[in-house]
Design a protein around this motif. Structure first.
Motif: not given
Length: 109
Positions: A54, A58, A64-65, A67, A82, A85-86, A94-95
């Motif tokens: 990830l 990033l 926006t990711l 997956i 998730r 990611v945040k 946003e994931a």
């Protein structure tokens, strides 16, 4: 800058605009794409996507990711990932995790 489009998707085969090869698995970000070798980080269906997988995307400055969880949704994307990611993106990304074909449709193929 836009991410390359997923032009075709079949089991074990992803064609991405601008790529000179066909991928089995890949990472796509604004301005590029590359093969995704799960062995690099220990990704497998279980335990699922790893933080290093990830982080690479990033670092490309995405908003926006998305997956892909695979054609049969076997690749796990845990709530912990998730949250990673945040936290890693300080809340700016946003994931979203989707079934592989739906992921390609969402990405505009």
């Amino acid at each position: 800058m836009a991410s390359p489009r997923v032009e075709a998707l079949r089991w074990g085969e992803l064609r991405v605009s601008g790529a000179s090869c066909v991928y089995k698995d890949c990472k796509v970000w604004p301005g590029g794409s590359r093969a995704w070798d799960w062995r690099e980080t220990g990704t497998d269906h279980r335990p699922g996507v790893q933080p290093a997988d990830l982080q690479e995307v990033l670092d490309a400055g995405i908003e926006t990711l998305v997956i892909g969880c695979g054609m049969n949704q076997a690749l796990q994307i845990s709530l912990w990932r998730r949250r990673f990611v945040k936290d890693a993106a300080t809340g700016q990304v946003e994931a979203v995790a989707l079934q592989q074909q739906r992921r390609a449709e969402e990405r505009g193929s």
